[in-house]
Write a protein that holds these residues in place. Structure first.
Motif, PDB file in Angstrom:
ATOM      1  N   ASP A  39     -64.391 -45.107  31.143  1.00  0.00           N
ATOM      2  CA  ASP A  39     -65.791 -44.870  31.469  1.00  0.00           C
ATOM      3  C   ASP A  39     -65.886 -43.482  32.100  1.00  0.00           C
ATOM      4  N   ALA A  40     -66.977 -43.180  32.753  1.00  0.00           N
ATOM      5  CA  ALA A  40     -67.189 -41.836  33.289  1.00  0.00           C
ATOM      6  C   ALA A  40     -66.216 -41.472  34.405  1.00  0.00           C
ATOM      7  N   THR A  41     -65.649 -42.465  35.079  1.00  0.00           N
ATOM      8  CA  THR A  41     -64.821 -42.172  36.255  1.00  0.00           C
ATOM      9  C   THR A  41     -63.379 -42.648  36.175  1.00  0.00           C
ATOM     10  N   ALA A  42     -63.052 -43.490  35.205  1.00  0.00           N
ATOM     11  CA  ALA A  42     -61.706 -44.081  35.145  1.00  0.00           C
ATOM     12  C   ALA A  42     -61.203 -44.172  33.711  1.00  0.00           C
ATOM     13  N   LEU A  43     -59.883 -44.213  33.604  1.00  0.00           N
ATOM     14  CA  LEU A  43     -59.208 -44.390  32.322  1.00  0.00           C
ATOM     15  C   LEU A  43     -58.086 -45.394  32.526  1.00  0.00           C
ATOM     16  N   SER A  44     -57.932 -46.292  31.564  1.00  0.00           N
ATOM     17  CA  SER A  44     -56.841 -47.261  31.609  1.00  0.00           C
ATOM     18  C   SER A  44     -56.090 -47.207  30.291  1.00  0.00           C
ATOM     19  N   PHE A  45     -54.764 -47.300  30.380  1.00  0.00           N
ATOM     20  CA  PHE A  45     -53.913 -47.232  29.192  1.00  0.00           C
ATOM     21  C   PHE A  45     -52.632 -48.006  29.436  1.00  0.00           C
ATOM     22  N   MET A  46     -51.916 -48.279  28.351  1.00  0.00           N
ATOM     23  CA  MET A  46     -50.670 -49.029  28.435  1.00  0.00           C
ATOM     24  C   MET A  46     -49.586 -48.175  29.091  1.00  0.00           C
ATOM     25  N   ASP A  47     -48.773 -48.792  29.929  1.00  0.00           N
ATOM     26  CA  ASP A  47     -47.618 -48.102  30.500  1.00  0.00           C
ATOM     27  C   ASP A  47     -46.615 -47.886  29.369  1.00  0.00           C
ATOM     28  N   VAL A  53     -54.251 -47.885  35.507  1.00  0.00           N
ATOM     29  CA  VAL A  53     -55.637 -47.462  35.689  1.00  0.00           C
ATOM     30  C   VAL A  53     -55.625 -46.236  36.582  1.00  0.00           C
ATOM     31  N   ILE A  54     -56.275 -45.154  36.115  1.00  0.00           N
ATOM     32  CA  ILE A  54     -56.296 -43.899  36.862  1.00  0.00           C
ATOM     33  C   ILE A  54     -57.735 -43.412  37.018  1.00  0.00           C
ATOM     34  N   PRO A  55     -58.002 -42.664  38.097  1.00  0.00           N
ATOM     35  CA  PRO A  55     -59.324 -42.043  38.209  1.00  0.00           C
ATOM     36  C   PRO A  55     -59.345 -40.734  37.428  1.00  0.00           C
ATOM     37  N   LYS A  56     -60.531 -40.287  37.102  1.00  0.00           N
ATOM     38  CA  LYS A  56     -60.661 -38.999  36.426  1.00  0.00           C
ATOM     39  C   LYS A  56     -60.710 -37.839  37.413  1.00  0.00           C
ATOM     40  N   VAL A  57     -60.777 -38.138  38.703  1.00  0.00           N
ATOM     41  CA  VAL A  57     -60.736 -37.084  39.720  1.00  0.00           C
ATOM     42  C   VAL A  57     -59.288 -36.719  40.022  1.00  0.00           C
ATOM     43  N   GLU A  58     -59.067 -35.495  40.433  1.00  0.00           N
ATOM     44  CA  GLU A  58     -57.731 -35.050  40.825  1.00  0.00           C
ATOM     45  C   GLU A  58     -57.415 -35.609  42.207  1.00  0.00           C
ATOM     46  N   SER A  59     -56.398 -36.430  42.264  1.00  0.00           N
ATOM     47  CA  SER A  59     -55.990 -37.017  43.527  1.00  0.00           C
ATOM     48  C   SER A  59     -54.534 -37.437  43.419  1.00  0.00           C
ATOM     49  N   ARG A  60     -53.733 -37.022  44.357  1.00  0.00           N
ATOM     50  CA  ARG A  60     -52.304 -37.314  44.330  1.00  0.00           C
ATOM     51  C   ARG A  60     -52.016 -38.774  44.659  1.00  0.00           C
ATOM     52  N   ASN A  61     -52.690 -39.298  45.685  1.00  0.00           N
ATOM     53  CA  ASN A  61     -52.384 -40.663  46.118  1.00  0.00           C
ATOM     54  C   ASN A  61     -53.526 -41.254  46.957  1.00  0.00           C
ATOM     55  N   LEU A  62     -53.260 -42.393  47.560  1.00  0.00           N
ATOM     56  CA  LEU A  62     -54.246 -43.118  48.364  1.00  0.00           C
ATOM     57  C   LEU A  62     -54.768 -42.285  49.522  1.00  0.00           C
ATOM     58  N   PHE A  63     -53.969 -41.368  50.011  1.00  0.00           N
ATOM     59  CA  PHE A  63     -54.312 -40.643  51.230  1.00  0.00           C
ATOM     60  C   PHE A  63     -55.219 -39.443  51.001  1.00  0.00           C
ATOM     61  N   ASP A  64     -55.366 -38.990  49.753  1.00  0.00           N
ATOM     62  CA  ASP A  64     -56.239 -37.837  49.547  1.00  0.00           C
ATOM     63  C   ASP A  64     -57.411 -38.099  48.602  1.00  0.00           C
ATOM     64  N   ILE A  65     -57.540 -39.318  48.083  1.00  0.00           N
ATOM     65  CA  ILE A  65     -58.678 -39.640  47.230  1.00  0.00           C
ATOM     66  C   ILE A  65     -59.894 -39.933  48.108  1.00  0.00           C
ATOM     67  N   ALA A  66     -61.040 -39.476  47.687  1.00  0.00           N
ATOM     68  CA  ALA A  66     -62.277 -39.743  48.425  1.00  0.00           C
ATOM     69  C   ALA A  66     -62.538 -41.252  48.442  1.00  0.00           C
ATOM     70  N   PRO A  67     -63.019 -41.789  49.558  1.00  0.00           N
ATOM     71  CA  PRO A  67     -63.260 -43.230  49.634  1.00  0.00           C
ATOM     72  C   PRO A  67     -64.147 -43.779  48.522  1.00  0.00           C
ATOM     73  N   ALA A  68     -65.183 -43.060  48.140  1.00  0.00           N
ATOM     74  CA  ALA A  68     -66.062 -43.551  47.066  1.00  0.00           C
ATOM     75  C   ALA A  68     -65.319 -43.602  45.732  1.00  0.00           C
TER      76      ALA A  68
END
Length: 144
Positions: free
Chosen positions: A24-32, A43-58
């Protein structure tokens, strides 16, 4: 620091193929590509984020909603006896691709989970499994 040349960034840009399950507009999911069990999905976000600690809460909230939606499709498609939803942060914790992602890992009674980051899966099998999950998702209500 985020590396724009990590494998998931390349998948998002279309530079590396993947067996897509959901997008969808914000996420992509694919087979490992190195699945630990049948139906192992990422499942990955489309925003650039290394891990849980630097992704925006929204963005994190949206990512977990996408993960839940895809997990429901995996559940319906594979009917596992249980399911692990896993997210790693940094090498010491097992993170090998430095773009935040969730693993949807179906678990089956009597079957061992295969090792992480080991052998490449058969592409034909991944294509079949992705189609199975897409079909299951098509029968579910849209993501909230």
């Amino acid at each position: 620091m985020y590396d724009q040349n990590n494998v998931f960034a390349k998948i998002l840009r279309g530079e590396i193929p993947s067996f897509k399950v959901y997008e969808d507009a914000t996420a992509l999911s694919f087979m490992d590509a190195m699945p630990q069990s049948d139906g192992h999905t990422l499942v990955i976000p489309k925003v650039e984020s290394r891990n849980l600690f630097d992704i925006a809460p929204a963005a994190l909230a949206d990512l977990i909603k996408a993960t839940q939606h895809v997990a429901k499709g995996v559940q319906q498609a594979f009917k596992p006896d249980g399911m692990r939803i896993i997210q790693f942060n940094e090498p010491a914790a097992g993170q090998t691709v430095f773009h935040i992602h969730f693993h949807i890992l179906p678990c089956y009674t009597g079957k061992e989970i295969r090792g992480h980051n080991r052998d490449w899966a058969d592409k034909g099998l991944l294509a079949q499994q992705a189609e199975k999950i897409r079909a299951a998702l098509a029968n579910l209500p849209p993501r909230q």
